[in-house]
Design a protein around this motif. Sequence first.
Motif, mmCIF file in Angstrom:
data_model
loop_
_atom_site.group_PDB
_atom_site.id
_atom_site.type_symbol
_atom_site.label_atom_id
_atom_site.label_comp_id
_atom_site.label_asym_id
_atom_site.label_seq_id
_atom_site.Cartn_x
_atom_site.Cartn_y
_atom_site.Cartn_z
ATOM 1 N N GLN A 430 50.142 43.540 69.738
ATOM 2 C CA GLN A 430 50.002 44.448 68.575
ATOM 3 C C GLN A 430 49.083 43.912 67.423
ATOM 4 O O GLN A 430 48.798 42.642 67.344
ATOM 5 N N ALA A 431 48.864 44.932 66.528
ATOM 6 C CA ALA A 431 47.924 44.502 65.344
ATOM 7 C C ALA A 431 48.527 43.736 64.475
ATOM 8 O O ALA A 431 49.759 43.850 64.337
ATOM 9 N N GLN A 433 49.835 42.655 60.884
ATOM 10 C CA GLN A 433 49.915 43.200 59.664
ATOM 11 C C GLN A 433 49.338 42.294 58.503
ATOM 12 O O GLN A 433 49.257 40.768 58.606
ATOM 13 N N GLY A 434 49.071 42.554 57.430
ATOM 14 C CA GLY A 434 48.336 41.813 56.287
ATOM 15 C C GLY A 434 49.288 40.572 55.903
ATOM 16 O O GLY A 434 48.716 39.460 55.441
ATOM 17 N N ASP A 435 50.677 40.839 55.899
ATOM 18 C CA ASP A 435 51.408 39.641 55.367
ATOM 19 C C ASP A 435 51.469 38.531 56.095
ATOM 20 O O ASP A 435 51.915 37.306 55.989
ATOM 21 N N VAL A 436 51.150 38.734 57.571
ATOM 22 C CA VAL A 436 50.841 37.512 58.589
ATOM 23 C C VAL A 436 49.996 36.575 58.137
ATOM 24 O O VAL A 436 50.216 35.305 58.317
ATOM 25 N N TYR A 437 49.139 36.990 57.407
ATOM 26 C CA TYR A 437 47.861 35.863 57.083
ATOM 27 C C TYR A 437 48.453 35.005 55.918
ATOM 28 O O TYR A 437 48.169 33.758 55.951
ATOM 29 N N PHE A 438 49.191 35.682 55.180
ATOM 30 C CA PHE A 438 49.572 34.474 54.070
ATOM 31 C C PHE A 438 50.742 33.868 54.397
ATOM 32 O O PHE A 438 51.191 32.698 54.280
ATOM 33 N N LYS A 439 51.570 34.390 55.454
ATOM 34 C CA LYS A 439 52.580 33.697 55.908
ATOM 35 C C LYS A 439 52.393 32.535 56.931
ATOM 36 O O LYS A 439 52.963 31.491 56.801
ATOM 37 N N TYR A 440 51.000 32.581 57.654
ATOM 38 C CA TYR A 440 50.669 31.322 58.331
ATOM 39 C C TYR A 440 49.484 30.563 57.821
ATOM 40 O O TYR A 440 49.129 29.556 58.324
ATOM 41 N N PHE A 441 48.909 31.203 56.717
ATOM 42 C CA PHE A 441 47.484 30.518 56.123
ATOM 43 C C PHE A 441 47.893 30.209 54.767
ATOM 44 O O PHE A 441 47.234 29.382 54.083
ATOM 45 N N HIS A 442 48.682 31.099 54.165
ATOM 46 C CA HIS A 442 48.813 30.744 52.656
ATOM 47 C C HIS A 442 47.404 30.818 51.884
ATOM 48 O O HIS A 442 46.710 31.934 52.076
ATOM 49 N N PHE A 443 47.098 30.004 50.945
ATOM 50 C CA PHE A 443 45.792 30.398 49.958
ATOM 51 C C PHE A 443 44.686 29.987 50.808
ATOM 52 O O PHE A 443 43.616 30.159 50.434
ATOM 53 N N ASN A 444 44.664 29.416 52.014
ATOM 54 C CA ASN A 444 43.682 28.875 52.756
ATOM 55 C C ASN A 444 42.777 29.991 53.390
ATOM 56 O O ASN A 444 41.761 30.057 53.624
ATOM 57 N N ILE A 445 43.392 31.251 53.584
ATOM 58 C CA ILE A 445 42.711 32.544 53.900
ATOM 59 C C ILE A 445 41.749 32.784 52.957
ATOM 60 O O ILE A 445 40.762 33.318 53.281
ATOM 61 N N ALA A 469 30.449 31.649 61.685
ATOM 62 C CA ALA A 469 30.639 32.545 62.753
ATOM 63 C C ALA A 469 31.897 32.448 63.200
ATOM 64 O O ALA A 469 32.745 33.588 63.778
ATOM 65 N N TYR A 470 32.404 31.221 63.635
ATOM 66 C CA TYR A 470 33.720 30.984 63.945
ATOM 67 C C TYR A 470 34.727 31.762 63.413
ATOM 68 O O TYR A 470 35.675 32.449 63.899
ATOM 69 N N PHE A 471 34.836 31.504 62.013
ATOM 70 C CA PHE A 471 35.837 32.214 61.184
ATOM 71 C C PHE A 471 35.717 33.807 61.235
ATOM 72 O O PHE A 471 36.776 34.407 61.082
ATOM 73 N N PHE A 472 34.345 34.279 61.119
ATOM 74 C CA PHE A 472 34.130 35.774 61.287
ATOM 75 C C PHE A 472 34.766 36.226 62.380
ATOM 76 O O PHE A 472 35.576 37.064 62.511
ATOM 77 N N VAL A 473 34.221 35.656 63.571
ATOM 78 C CA VAL A 473 34.954 36.310 65.037
ATOM 79 C C VAL A 473 36.548 35.919 65.051
ATOM 80 O O VAL A 473 37.162 36.884 65.538
ATOM 81 N N ALA A 474 36.838 34.793 64.557
ATOM 82 C CA ALA A 474 38.262 34.784 64.950
ATOM 83 C C ALA A 474 39.162 35.439 64.017
ATOM 84 O O ALA A 474 40.267 35.929 64.268
ATOM 85 N N MET A 475 38.686 35.873 62.867
ATOM 86 C CA MET A 475 39.257 36.743 61.745
ATOM 87 C C MET A 475 39.385 38.219 62.418
ATOM 88 O O MET A 475 40.613 38.721 62.406
ATOM 89 N N TYR A 476 38.282 38.586 63.082
ATOM 90 C CA TYR A 476 38.211 39.732 63.635
ATOM 91 C C TYR A 476 39.345 39.985 64.675
ATOM 92 O O TYR A 476 40.162 40.998 64.985
ATOM 93 N N PHE A 477 39.297 39.137 65.488
ATOM 94 C CA PHE A 477 40.050 39.107 66.795
ATOM 95 C C PHE A 477 41.755 38.859 66.439
ATOM 96 O O PHE A 477 42.453 39.682 67.058
ATOM 97 N N SER A 478 41.992 38.005 65.538
ATOM 98 C CA SER A 478 43.438 37.852 65.029
ATOM 99 C C SER A 478 43.882 39.301 64.336
ATOM 100 O O SER A 478 45.188 39.519 64.477
ATOM 101 N N SER A 479 43.077 39.867 63.747
ATOM 102 C CA SER A 479 43.417 41.112 63.239
ATOM 103 C C SER A 479 43.840 42.310 64.264
ATOM 104 O O SER A 479 44.651 43.326 63.953
ATOM 105 N N LYS A 480 43.327 41.926 65.294
ATOM 106 C CA LYS A 480 43.578 43.073 66.601
ATOM 107 C C LYS A 480 44.550 42.693 67.416
ATOM 108 O O LYS A 480 45.461 43.671 68.058
ATOM 109 N N LEU A 487 44.228 31.218 67.288
ATOM 110 C CA LEU A 487 42.650 30.799 67.363
ATOM 111 C C LEU A 487 41.992 30.718 65.855
ATOM 112 O O LEU A 487 41.161 30.008 65.821
ATOM 113 N N LEU A 488 42.737 31.251 65.190
ATOM 114 C CA LEU A 488 42.154 31.349 63.598
ATOM 115 C C LEU A 488 42.431 30.132 62.959
ATOM 116 O O LEU A 488 41.976 29.820 61.850
#
Length: 739
Positions: A430-431, A433-445, A469-480, A487-488
């Motif tokens: 599944q896609a 959610q926005g809170d997942v990034y703060f949960k797994y990355f905290h301020f690093n995102i 390029a790695y951060f941009f591509v991984a960010m897109y795929f992780s959002s999907k 991978l991010l």
Amino acid sequence: MIDGRGCSSTKVPLANYFLNFFTLRNFEKPRIPSNLRSRAMSSTPSKAGTPGKSTAPDPAIDEAKAAKLAKTKASEKALRDTLLTAVRVVIVTLSLITSFQIRLFAVERYGRVIHEFDPWFNFRATQYLVDNGWTKFFTWYDHSVWYPLGRPVGTTIYPGMQVTAASIYHVLTAWLGVDVSLNDVCVFLPAGFSILACIFTGGIAYEAGSPGRKWSAFTAACGLMSVLPAHLMRSVAGAFDNECIAVTAMTATFYWWIRSLRTEQSWPVAFVAALSYFYMVAAWGGYTFVLNMVGVHAACQLFANGVRKFSWNLHKAYHVFYFVGTALAIRVPVVGWMPLQSMEQMGPLFVLVIANIYAFVHVQSKKMGEREFSIFKRRMFVYGAAGVCALLFAIVQSGKVGPLSARVRGLFVPHTRTGNPLVDSVAEHQATQGDVYFKYFHFNIFTAAVGMVMCVVHKRSPARLFVAAYFFVAMYFSSKMVRLVLLLGPACAAASAVALASLYEWIADEAMTVMEAVDPERKKAANAAAAKEKEGKDSSRAARRAEKKGFGKSSKHFKISDTPAILAKWFRDRPDHRKAIAAIVFAVCFSIGTSFLNRSWMMGKALSEPSIMMRARNRDGSIVMLDDFRESYWWLRDNTPEDSGSWRGGTTGTRSTAWATGPPSPTETRGTTSTSRYSGSASSPQSWRGTTSSGTSRITCSSGPPDSRVSTATTSQSPRTWLASPVASTRMSTRRTFT
């Protein structure tokens, strides 16, 4: 010539001048001719030490002050470098130790237990490899699962993890003489490989760091990767799954790839990158991401350099990586010819074609004039694009290359419309959610986004372009797909380290030059040096040309482009403010970093909870360990013949077979076990009859077909005898097995 006061403008008596100057009738300051000014200054008597005396500076004194200031700055720089080196060594050492310790919560609470579903099958496959050898492993057809079909295990799994665990086990027991069990090796393998992942991620940040700040970037990346929850989720002790070594293989491949692009003579390092890619292919199906990421970076580097700045080092490195890596990848049985027959792996092949077109155009540019080359370049662009499109159309129409897989389609279309119901039903697809990034990355995102921008706009290099390029591509795929948050993790750690390294180096510089705000002489010398440096920059040819055209200092209107220069001047002229801002930034970073560490520690404990064991509390507060799942399968192991099989396939069948033939319980000692062919037949949709060596027994399924829930197995006891057993009366979870 007589002025308005009746005095000559050329010869004015000095007494009349001073008289007119102090007269109340004159409100304007009279002008002194240059000849009289020089005569008056030369004829004015003054004693030594009086304020009015204009004495020339003593060169010897100035040289002594300059030498003393230079010596002080050199000592401060040496002290700064020594302290920073010591701090980096301490941080890296603590990071690697913490990376291992934070993943041992499951071992401390539940013991050395493999605590997930798929890892139990992986352990069983590793045990078979250790007991039977390499040849039998790749020809192993397991009849105890997926009845009545069975499963060819050796050709349907990625064997990298099993081979790694078996190799470590043989080295420890046969070569080093260490008394260790295979279960312990499999339990601690994820935690050990996390250390290597931290080192390789630090290497990526080192290559992408700014000059002079590379080791700070390495230190920051190691520290972040060691406790990042996005990496913890698949690397805790006991999670013996493919991802635990795949992240290490991926970061190793990426590091050696960008390392091969450091200089024009470093392309042979691409051979090591190809070997790392081969290990990645053998470890996990996510190798397609690694291959395409390298292809994307090569394409971006080609477009960024252009034809005139074509890099032969990039051309050689990419050819070595693609050909050697693909030749090794097709040797993995589960992969086969997929690198040349899968649509999602055609992109790197097209990049290879584009790289050769760029090389051909670059060679021709040396032989042509400017106008002739411009026409040739446009023609090559049109013909090359048409050729690539024709090649793609021919490949699709030939049927030799399959379409995109359902999982890959899920990255570009909604996950419920991939066309594969199995893929659409999995929660991990599944896609995000926005809170997942703060949960797994905290301020690093957030700091990683800043680092990505810095890599693109400031001192761009192949390594910095790769991180962006790695951060941009991984960010897109992780959002999907939420599963791809894994991978991010390395991309976020590397990009964030680039930004944090610059920030920490600036704070260290301000801390070591704090005397500028305390000592007036140092402050004056710093201002003079800054003014001299600025004067040297303004006197350059480019500055004079810009000023002549109306830009730069001659413009009286404020421009947005002048903001960095204005801020730089403001910071340069105010050392007190710089020190205060650096202290505030350090305090804020320390507070956020402490919060990140606390959250990572909490996430480490939460992610270490196994799925096959649970803890509960009695009314008196004592902790009780619920181990019903494993105990029920141990009962099956002890009360069923060795030729029993699993009716249910998938996760349920593999875990039941693995648990029944896996390591002994903590309170018992198992003998040698073996797995043989399953025998049994289905008599009806509602019942199943299993034939054993001691007779025939019938178990009635009251909740549908035998394959609707979990596994069923033969038993030498009658149903009445089994229902009266202590296990059936005390362990409610047994009903999940026999329904």
